[in-house]
Design an enzyme around this catalytic site. Structure first.
Site, PDB file in Angstrom:
ATOM      1  N   ALA A   1      -5.817 -10.325   0.439  1.00  0.00           N
ATOM      2  CA  ALA A   1      -4.251 -10.804   1.885  1.00  0.00           C
ATOM      3  C   ALA A   1      -3.589  -9.360   1.171  1.00  0.00           C
ATOM      4  O   ALA A   1      -2.929  -9.146  -0.079  1.00  0.00           O
ATOM      5  CB  ALA A   1      -3.316 -11.956   1.437  1.00  0.00           C
ATOM      6  N   VAL A   2      -2.851  -8.715   1.921  1.00  0.00           N
ATOM      7  CA  VAL A   2      -1.891  -7.650   1.338  1.00  0.00           C
ATOM      8  C   VAL A   2      -0.403  -8.273   2.155  1.00  0.00           C
ATOM      9  O   VAL A   2      -0.580  -8.250   3.940  1.00  0.00           O
ATOM     10  CB  VAL A   2      -2.391  -5.961   2.135  1.00  0.00           C
TER      11      VAL A   2
ATOM     12  N   LYS B   1      -4.473   1.398   0.460  1.00  0.00           N
ATOM     13  CA  LYS B   1      -5.615   1.369  -0.023  1.00  0.00           C
ATOM     14  C   LYS B   1      -4.902   0.132  -0.685  1.00  0.00           C
ATOM     15  O   LYS B   1      -5.778   0.424  -2.313  1.00  0.00           O
ATOM     16  CB  LYS B   1      -5.479   3.060  -1.464  1.00  0.00           C
TER      17      LYS B   1
ATOM     18  N   TYR C   1     -15.056  -3.180   4.174  1.00  0.00           N
ATOM     19  CA  TYR C   1     -15.501  -2.978   4.167  1.00  0.00           C
ATOM     20  C   TYR C   1     -17.170  -2.270   3.602  1.00  0.00           C
ATOM     21  O   TYR C   1     -17.999  -2.299   2.548  1.00  0.00           O
ATOM     22  CB  TYR C   1     -16.139  -4.838   4.107  1.00  0.00           C
TER      23      TYR C   1
ATOM     24  N   ASP D   1     -12.734  -7.753  14.074  1.00  0.00           N
ATOM     25  CA  ASP D   1     -12.227  -7.671  13.391  1.00  0.00           C
ATOM     26  C   ASP D   1     -12.460  -5.809  12.719  1.00  0.00           C
ATOM     27  O   ASP D   1     -12.938  -5.672  11.738  1.00  0.00           O
ATOM     28  CB  ASP D   1     -11.389  -8.197  11.800  1.00  0.00           C
TER      29      ASP D   1
ATOM     30  N   ARG E   1      -2.445  -0.096   4.764  1.00  0.00           N
ATOM     31  CA  ARG E   1      -3.147   0.848   5.217  1.00  0.00           C
ATOM     32  C   ARG E   1      -2.459   2.104   3.936  1.00  0.00           C
ATOM     33  O   ARG E   1      -1.917   2.864   3.999  1.00  0.00           O
ATOM     34  CB  ARG E   1      -2.375   1.152   6.280  1.00  0.00           C
TER      35      ARG E   1
END
Length: 294
Positions: free
Chosen positions: A209-210, A218, A254, A247, A216
């Site tokens: 989770a970000v 890194k 990945y 996705d 975007r």
């Protein structure tokens, strides 16, 4: 008026091992997969209880030796490996100005982790969205606390990303600087082990989770690098994760990190309204001489 319910957190979480997987795994491996309370309704969670706690305690007796194919770990060995792979600031990995470390087991930091995951995965609803978001965040926090309390320290870790050299946020508390989160859990699911030659366990990566405003940049790359550092520290040869088949952004991230698809959900999952997922694995560069030295 119809009552709306907060949507469940669709994160692949540790699965409760089946009786067949228990009997087929290496008898000398320590620990079991940490479960999640069923009331949280997080995808893939298991239920815990007194029997599980007793089993955890029996698995962690001093002197338990691991079989060679399991990359055996001891308390002293894991501690030494951690000291070698963490830098002076306690970071497992650094990337593009971000540093990734293990989550501190304090209330404020755990609440921040739940906030980040809730913001990343909450699906807005038409009515009473704020109420359902708070409910969803409380469920995420409850599941996190359960995993932390019921998992041995070398079987589960929550990793967090923050600025490695903060210069503009000096007034913030450390936990407020967390912008990304990921869970790492040791698992031994038979359906996945058949793709991992010679392995009895693997490190499962889930719940990446970000915060939306930091995507975007890194942060996800830094989290994946830290997961691999933890996998080496815990002496696991394989990393495993799941991604939604449609996705493209996540799968591209990945794949760039070295993961490859080995299996997919069956077609029938789409018939019941679920998104199809793929299983992706990465083999870590652990050499035979490293294994022999453990």
């Amino acid at each position: 008026m119809a009552v709306l319910r907060a949507p469940p957190l669709l994160l692949p979480q540790p699965l409760s091992p089946s009786s067949s997987s228990r009997s087929s795994r290496c008898p000398n491996c320590r620990g079991v997969t940490a479960g999640i309370p069923s009331r949280t309704r997080i995808h893939g969670g298991g239920s815990g209880g007194g029997a599980r706690k007793r089993h955890l305690a029996s698995r962690r007796r001093p002197g338990a030796a691991g079989a060679p194919s399991c990359l055996p770990a001891t308390e002293d060995g894991v501690a030494a490996a951690g000291a070698e792979r963490e830098d002076e600031d306690g970071y497992l990995a650094r990337e593009a100005g971000w540093g990734v470390r293990q989550m501190g087991r304090i209330g404020e930091e755990m609440r921040r982790v739940a906030q980040v995951q809730a913001e990343a995965f909450h699906v807005p609803v038409a009515l009473f969205n704020d109420f359902f978001f708070d409910f969803f965040k409380a469920e995420v926090l409850s599941a996190l606390i359960y995993r932390v309390r019921n998992s041995p320290p070398d079987r589960y870790a929550c990793l967090v990303t923050e600025e490695a050299e903060p210069t503009t946020q000096l007034s913030q508390a450390p936990y407020e600087k967390i912008v990304g989160v990921v869970d790492c859990t040791v698992q031994h699911e038979e359906d996945i082990l058949k793709h991992l030659q010679g392995a009895n366990e693997y490190l499962y990566v889930s719940g990446i989770a970000v915060l939306p405003s930091f995507r975007r940049r890194k942060v996800g790359t830094a989290l994946l690098k830290a997961c691999e550092a933890l996998g080496l520290q815990w002496r696991h040869r394989f990393m495993v994760l799941r991604a939604y088949e449609d996705d493209d952004g996540a799968r591209g991230l990945y794949a760039k990190a070295g993961y490859r698809v080995v299996s997919r959900d069956p077609d029938w999952v789409t018939w019941v309204g679920r998104r199809r997922r793929v299983v992706m694995i990465k083999e870590l560069p652990i050499h035979d001489n490293q294994i022999e030295q453990q």
